[in-house]
Design a protein around this motif. Structure first.
Motif, short mmCIF file in Angstrom:
data_model
loop_
_atom_site.label_atom_id
_atom_site.label_comp_id
_atom_site.label_asym_id
_atom_site.label_seq_id
_atom_site.Cartn_x
_atom_site.Cartn_y
_atom_site.Cartn_z
N ILE A 107 -7.58 -0.95 11.81
CA ILE A 107 -8.03 0.11 10.92
C ILE A 107 -9.28 0.71 11.54
N LEU A 108 -9.22 1.99 11.86
CA LEU A 108 -10.34 2.70 12.46
C LEU A 108 -10.91 3.67 11.44
N THR A 109 -12.23 3.67 11.29
CA THR A 109 -12.86 4.57 10.34
C THR A 109 -13.79 5.53 11.07
N ASN A 110 -13.78 6.78 10.62
CA ASN A 110 -14.67 7.80 11.16
C ASN A 110 -15.09 8.66 9.98
N GLY A 111 -16.19 8.26 9.32
CA GLY A 111 -16.60 8.96 8.11
C GLY A 111 -15.59 8.70 7.01
N GLN A 112 -15.03 9.76 6.44
CA GLN A 112 -14.03 9.63 5.39
C GLN A 112 -12.60 9.54 5.95
N ARG A 113 -12.43 9.73 7.25
CA ARG A 113 -11.11 9.69 7.87
C ARG A 113 -10.78 8.26 8.29
N ILE A 114 -9.62 7.78 7.88
CA ILE A 114 -9.14 6.44 8.21
C ILE A 114 -7.89 6.59 9.06
N GLU A 174 -15.42 7.89 -3.27
CA GLU A 174 -15.01 6.49 -3.20
C GLU A 174 -15.79 5.73 -2.14
N LYS A 175 -16.25 4.52 -2.51
CA LYS A 175 -16.96 3.66 -1.56
C LYS A 175 -16.02 2.70 -0.86
N TYR A 176 -14.93 2.35 -1.52
CA TYR A 176 -13.90 1.53 -0.89
C TYR A 176 -12.56 1.80 -1.54
N VAL A 177 -11.50 1.53 -0.77
CA VAL A 177 -10.13 1.72 -1.23
C VAL A 177 -9.32 0.51 -0.82
N PHE A 178 -8.15 0.39 -1.40
CA PHE A 178 -7.23 -0.69 -1.08
C PHE A 178 -5.99 -0.11 -0.43
N MET A 179 -5.42 -0.85 0.52
CA MET A 179 -4.27 -0.36 1.26
C MET A 179 -3.19 -1.43 1.31
N MET A 180 -1.95 -1.03 1.09
CA MET A 180 -0.80 -1.90 1.30
C MET A 180 0.04 -1.28 2.41
N LEU A 181 0.23 -2.04 3.46
CA LEU A 181 0.94 -1.56 4.64
C LEU A 181 2.17 -2.42 4.84
N GLN A 182 3.33 -1.79 4.98
CA GLN A 182 4.56 -2.52 5.28
C GLN A 182 5.06 -2.07 6.63
N LEU A 183 5.26 -3.02 7.53
CA LEU A 183 5.73 -2.72 8.87
C LEU A 183 7.24 -2.90 8.95
N GLU A 184 7.81 -2.48 10.07
CA GLU A 184 9.24 -2.71 10.29
C GLU A 184 9.49 -4.21 10.20
N GLY A 185 10.58 -4.57 9.59
CA GLY A 185 10.89 -5.97 9.40
C GLY A 185 10.50 -6.47 8.02
N GLY A 186 9.78 -5.64 7.24
CA GLY A 186 9.47 -5.99 5.86
C GLY A 186 8.18 -6.74 5.63
N LYS A 187 7.42 -7.07 6.67
CA LYS A 187 6.16 -7.80 6.48
C LYS A 187 5.11 -6.89 5.87
N GLU A 203 -5.22 -4.73 2.51
CA GLU A 203 -6.59 -4.69 3.03
C GLU A 203 -7.49 -3.93 2.07
N LYS A 204 -8.75 -4.33 2.04
CA LYS A 204 -9.77 -3.57 1.33
C LYS A 204 -10.58 -2.86 2.40
N ILE A 205 -10.71 -1.54 2.29
CA ILE A 205 -11.39 -0.74 3.29
C ILE A 205 -12.67 -0.17 2.67
N GLY A 206 -13.80 -0.48 3.26
CA GLY A 206 -15.06 0.06 2.80
C GLY A 206 -15.46 1.29 3.59
N VAL A 207 -16.03 2.28 2.90
CA VAL A 207 -16.42 3.52 3.52
C VAL A 207 -17.85 3.83 3.13
N ARG A 208 -18.61 4.37 4.05
CA ARG A 208 -20.02 4.72 3.75
C ARG A 208 -20.08 6.08 3.09
#
Length: 113
Positions: free
Chosen positions: A44-51, A91-104, A108-113
């Motif tokens: 997860i790469l953050t650049n300001g508000q862009r994730i 928003e100061k932080y957001v939550f993310m649910m990521l599903q990859l190929e194969g169903g896994k 993650e909790k992502i904090g932003v300044r």
């Protein structure tokens, strides 16, 4: 004399049995540091508000929501190794649910300044 020896023997046997027996199941053994720190197949790469999310495998589904529960990204069948989005300004932080190929699935909790 024999009574004293019997009492001492009884105390020693009782202490031994009490120390060896376990009243409750200790539960699962604690995992070592190498087992708990498994590497995730994405970054997860953050650049300001862009994730930006970069993965070794193709991303299948992605859901991102705020702490108050509002979803602002919900993408199905992305089928790409990377995806980027902008977080709402307050928003100061957001939550993310990521599903990859194969169903896994990963969350993650992502904090932003």
């Amino acid at each position: 004399m024999y009574l004293t020896i019997r009492k001492c023997t009884a105390v020693v046997v009782f202490a031994f049995v009490a120390s060896v027996s376990v009243a409750q199941d200790p539960g699962p053994k604690a995992k070592s540091a190498t087992e708990t720190s498994s590497t995730k197949p994405f970054r997860i790469l953050t650049n300001g508000q862009r994730i930006t999310i970069q993965s070794n495998k193709n991303i299948s589904n992605l859901i991102v929501w705020t702490a108050s529960g509002d979803r602002f990204v919900e993408q199905n069948n992305v089928q790409a190794p990377s995806y980027n989005f902008v977080i709402p300004s307050k928003e100061k932080y957001v939550f993310m649910m990521l599903q990859l190929e194969g169903g896994k699935r990963y969350t993650e909790k992502i904090g932003v300044r």
